[in-house]
Design an enzyme around this catalytic site. Structure first.
Site, mmCIF file in Angstrom:
data_model
loop_
_atom_site.group_PDB
_atom_site.id
_atom_site.type_symbol
_atom_site.label_atom_id
_atom_site.label_comp_id
_atom_site.label_asym_id
_atom_site.label_seq_id
_atom_site.Cartn_x
_atom_site.Cartn_y
_atom_site.Cartn_z
ATOM 1 N N SER A 48 0.782 -1.343 0.089
ATOM 2 C CA SER A 48 0.048 -0.063 -0.051
ATOM 3 C C SER A 48 0.623 1.142 -0.138
ATOM 4 C CB SER A 48 -0.699 0.141 1.007
ATOM 5 O OG SER A 48 -1.624 1.368 1.346
ATOM 6 N N TYR A 89 -2.634 0.306 9.843
ATOM 7 C CA TYR A 89 -2.637 -0.498 8.640
ATOM 8 C C TYR A 89 -1.514 -0.099 8.021
ATOM 9 C CZ TYR A 89 -3.761 -1.244 3.905
ATOM 10 O OH TYR A 89 -3.575 -1.604 2.536
ATOM 11 N N LYS A 133 1.820 -2.766 6.578
ATOM 12 C CA LYS A 133 2.473 -3.016 5.212
ATOM 13 C C LYS A 133 3.993 -2.719 5.379
ATOM 14 C CE LYS A 133 -1.501 -3.820 2.884
ATOM 15 N NZ LYS A 133 -1.534 -5.242 2.192
#
Length: 331
Positions: free
Chosen positions: A119, A143, A147
């Protein structure tokens, strides 16, 4: 066909299912491993399905023993940014710990090619220009940090075990299968275009827009939107690079431009001919004004050629699928 077996973890989900169809159409046999927490059994149509979790070593051993896996495509992450702020351990547990278990299974069975769906959230705050791969990585949400952590782990795993990985970073997957077989069906739905379409269909009373006071051209956030079919193309190009003996690497996938939330709403109104009521709300934690990725490196080194650069074409494929399946996949 065994020489072309590719394991797609998260293959019953939105991007993963489109990836499976893309693989199948190009002569590969996708093997889907999905726990169906976010995915849908009805979306698995182009290869064997194993219901299971990448966090379970026994399941992985069974899959790697039963099939002659040549490479792994990883789409099995939780992706809701606001939820990651509220429930960070859920994200660290699945996105990081379970990925480590997947890597351990690959090492045990000598599978050494991985395409990791990463991402652009690994970058954090943007300066408003399209971000290249050398942009500083300073993720601001759990989040994004999950990643980023996996990317660092993959660097170490390659050095220690020779497992080569390509990390593909992008922002907003959008659209649907042009043939109408597959679409976006998250429950609950958190992505802008399907939420706008659900409002257009009368399934929601109004659309919430979080923040109209950002320093952008109309006060709403700017994002780039990439068609899911174009994402599948990039993932296969990266996989074939590894299958041919090429190196791993990190690539951004973006359109180099972006649309504001207001612009996406207006374009969807034009396509659907619906009024789409809007309610403006407070900003959400983790949102930043402009997030746009530059794909120059992917175009140059992977040969990526996106086919859906026009936002209207992206919205139209999503609209067509949601009209066909207004309640989502039949379960």
């Amino acid at each position: 066909m065994a020489d072309n077996e590719i394991l797609v973890v998260g293959g019953a989900g939105y991007i993963g299912s489109h990836m499976c169809k893309y693989l199948w159409r190009r002569g590969y046999r996708p093997i889907v491993l999905d726990n169906l927490v976010c995915g849908h059994r009805a979306a698995v149509q182009w290869g064997p399905f194993i219901q299971g979790d990448i966090g379970d070593p026994e399941t992985l051993d069974r899959v790697f023993s039963e099939y002659d896996i040549k490479g792994v495509l990883h789409f099995a992450a939780y992706t809701c940014v606001p939820e990651s702020v509220d429930i960070p351990l859920k994200y660290y547990g699945n996105n990081v710990a379970n990925t480590i278990n997947l890597l351990q299974g690959m090492v045990r069975h000598g599978v050494n090619r991985l395409i990791f769906s990463s991402s652009c959230a690994t970058y954090g705050v943007s300066d408003g220009t399209p971000m290249s791969e050398d942009h500083v990585q300073h993720p601001i949400t759990p989040y994004g940090r999950t990643k980023w952590m996996v990317e660092q782990i993959l660097d170490d795993v390659e050095s220690a075990y020779g497992l080569r990985a390509v990390c593909l970073r992008y922002f907003n997957a959008a659209g649907a299968d042009p043939d109408g077989h597959l679409g976006e069906d998250h429950r609950p739905e958190t992505h802008l275009i399907p939420i706008i379409i659900k409002t257009a269909l009368g399934q929601r009373d109004f659309l919430s827009v979080y923040g109209d006071d950002y320093p952008t051209r109309d006060g709403t956030c700017v994002r780039d939107y990439i068609h899911v079919e174009d994402l599948a193309q990039a993932h296969l190009l990266a996989l074939e690079r590894l299958l041919a003996g090429g190196p791993g690497g990190k690539y951004n996938l973006g359109n180099g431009d972006g649309a504001t939330v207001r612009e996406v709403i207006e374009r969807t109104r034009g396509i659907t001919q619906a009024s789409i009521p809007v309610r403006f709300e407070e900003r959400r934690p983790g949102d930043v004004p402009v997030l746009i990725g530059s794909s120059e490196k992917a175009i140059r080194e992977l040969g990526w050629r996106p086919q859906y650069s026009d936002l209207d074409a992206i919205i139209e494929t999503a609209w067509n699928w949601h009209r066909r399946y207004p309640d989502g996949y039949p379960e």
